[in-house]
Scaffold this active site. Structure first.
Site, short mmCIF file in Angstrom:
data_model
loop_
_atom_site.label_atom_id
_atom_site.label_comp_id
_atom_site.label_asym_id
_atom_site.label_seq_id
_atom_site.Cartn_x
_atom_site.Cartn_y
_atom_site.Cartn_z
N THR A 126 0.83 -1.22 0.00
CA THR A 126 0.00 0.00 0.00
C THR A 126 0.86 1.27 0.00
O THR A 126 2.00 1.25 0.50
CB THR A 126 -0.92 -0.01 1.25
OG1 THR A 126 -1.45 1.30 1.45
CG2 THR A 126 -0.17 -0.39 2.51
N ASP A 127 0.28 2.35 -0.49
CA ASP A 127 0.99 3.65 -0.45
C ASP A 127 1.19 4.13 0.99
O ASP A 127 2.01 5.01 1.24
CB ASP A 127 0.24 4.72 -1.27
CG ASP A 127 -1.17 5.04 -0.77
OD1 ASP A 127 -1.64 4.39 0.17
OD2 ASP A 127 -1.79 5.96 -1.35
N GLU A 128 0.43 3.55 1.93
CA GLU A 128 0.51 4.03 3.32
C GLU A 128 1.87 3.73 3.96
O GLU A 128 2.22 4.32 4.97
CB GLU A 128 -0.63 3.44 4.16
CG GLU A 128 -1.97 3.79 3.54
CD GLU A 128 -3.15 3.68 4.47
OE1 GLU A 128 -2.97 3.74 5.69
OE2 GLU A 128 -4.28 3.54 3.95
N TYR A 150 -1.38 -0.32 11.28
CA TYR A 150 -1.67 -0.96 9.98
C TYR A 150 -0.52 -0.74 9.02
O TYR A 150 0.03 -1.70 8.46
CB TYR A 150 -2.98 -0.40 9.40
CG TYR A 150 -3.14 -0.70 7.92
CD1 TYR A 150 -3.27 -2.01 7.46
CD2 TYR A 150 -3.16 0.33 6.96
CE1 TYR A 150 -3.40 -2.30 6.09
CE2 TYR A 150 -3.29 0.05 5.60
CZ TYR A 150 -3.41 -1.27 5.18
OH TYR A 150 -3.53 -1.54 3.83
N LYS A 154 2.06 -3.41 7.33
CA LYS A 154 2.19 -3.59 5.89
C LYS A 154 3.63 -3.34 5.45
O LYS A 154 4.16 -4.04 4.57
CB LYS A 154 1.24 -2.65 5.14
CG LYS A 154 -0.23 -3.01 5.24
CD LYS A 154 -0.59 -4.34 4.59
CE LYS A 154 -0.44 -4.36 3.10
NZ LYS A 154 -0.89 -5.67 2.52
#
Ligand code: NAD
Ligand code: TYD
Length: 343
Positions: A126-128, A150, A154
């Site tokens: 993810t971009d997060e 989260y 990731k």
């Protein structure tokens, strides 16, 4: 084509990908491997349940023995890994299972690839993982600065993939997608939550000042990027997958209300999420060079998404009533949350 294990295939993006693969590749065998947490939902797969190319196994990616058994039984050649705990707000309340699934579970899959010499895994990150990006856009070589349990989990899984490639030569491609939206998204994420609340004339809880920025990627565009990586990505490489459709949450909310003919008075500003990332932004030049571009216009896709939730109350009303907590019947009988028996 080949036999593919789609982990987390009963969730939002995973189930869209299962439909995409079965429609596009007539010779593909698809084995969905999913724990069916609160976010996993067999309703997402009911229309393919009778397809002889589709198999479902209820199980946990942290269960090494079962992962390896299913890979052998179904002669799996590749894995596309969607399985994860995914909601930032839940990770703030209870981080433990995020670390378990998103880091340790990824490691179990990597070990299985090593053990059986599979062709490839696409790991859906993810971009997060980049953390908040106030200016400019993240490139794949940027440092990871995750802010929530989260995104940190990731990032752990994402880095484990890289380490397994560098250390053991495991063939894995990592995608870092931006915020997805579309049909079958669990109504705790902002777009389906706000659409379903608005349909019921309930308030839309907008965090903080509503000025946080997200890049919105239609789920089918994401599926096409993952498909490309599955077939033609370069092992060990990381690819950002963004749409360049950046909006503040307030702009998004106003757009939704306008599309739905609902009053602005439904917006309710509420206390901010702790550690709330201000902005995500991806530079997707690298995947563009391999020929991928998002094909869906943002507003049209949003209209289609509103229509889907409007026409499929049966799908989300029972979720919102909490009917799904721990309640699943599979073709193999009633299963506990962590299954031991497989397909
Ligand atoms: P989701 O929460 O809708 O689905 C996750 C699925 O994984 C569920 O079916 C759940 O039952 C399953 N799962 C959870 N723990 C498991 C375990 N231990 N073993 C087996 N299955 C397990 O999530 P989503 O939005 O479809 O996201 C899918 C993937 O894409 C995730 O890895 C997420 O980090 C990533 N991603 C999501 C977005 C987004 O905006 N939704 C954006 C970029 C990347
Ligand atoms: P979300 O859908 O949870 O995705 P993520 O946190 O992974 O980006 O949230 C998207 C944005 O919407 C994020 O900035 C938080 C905000 N948001 C709200 O303002 N209200 C809400 O009720 C939710 C769930 C999110």
């Amino acid at each position: 084509m080949e036999n593919v294990l789609i982990t987390g295939g009963a969730g939002f993006i995973g189930s869209n990908f299962v439909h995409y693969v079965l429609a596009k590749y007539p010779d593909c065998k698809v084995v969905v491997f999913d724990k069916l947490t609160y976010a996993g939902n067999l309703d997402n797969l009911q229309d393919v349940a009778d397809d002889p190319r589709y198999h479902f196994v209820r199980a946990d990616i942290c269960d090494t023995e079962l992962v390896q058994q299913v890979i052998q039984e179904h002669e799996i050649q590749s894995i596309v890994n969607f399985a994860a705990d995914t909601h930032v707000d839940r990770s703030i309340l209870e981080p433990g299972s995020f670390i378990q699934t998103d880091v340790y579970g990824t490691h179990v899959l990597l070990e299985a690839i090593r053990e059986f010499g599979l062709r490839r895994m696409v790991h859906v990150s993810t971009d997060e993982v980049y953390g908040s990006v106030v200016e400019g856009s993240s490139v794949e070589t940027d440092n990871l600065l995750p802010s929530s349990p989260y995104s940190a989990s990731k990032a752990g899984g994402d880095l484990m993939c890289r380490a397994y490639h560098v250390t053991y030569g495991v063939p894995v491609v990592i995608t870092r997608g931006s915020n997805n939206f579309g049909p079958h998204q669990y109504p705790e994420k902002v777009i389906p939550l706000f659409i379903t609340n608005a349909l019921d004339d309930k308030p839309l809880p907008l965090y903080g000042d509503g000025q946080n920025v997200r890049d919105w990627l239609y789920v089918l565009d994401h599926c096409e990027a993952i498909d490309l990586m599955w077939r033609e990505g370069w092992d060990g490489e990381i690819y950002n997958v963004g749409s360049d459709d950046e909006l503040t949450n307030l702009e998004l909310t106003e757009m939704l209300l306008e599309l739905m003919g609902k009053p602005r008075s439904l917006i309710q500003f509420v206390e901010d999420r702790p550690g709330h990332d201000r902005r995500y932004s991806l530079d997707s030049t690298k995947i563009h060079q391999l020929g991928w571009q998002p094909r869906h216009d943002f507003e049209e896709a949003l209209v289609g998404t509103v229509r889907w939730y409007t026409e499929n109350r049966w799908w989300w009303e029972k979720i919102k009533r909490g009917e799904y907590e721990g309640y699943y019947q599979t073709q193999y009988g009633r299963r506990p949350v962590v299954s031991g028996s497989g397909n």
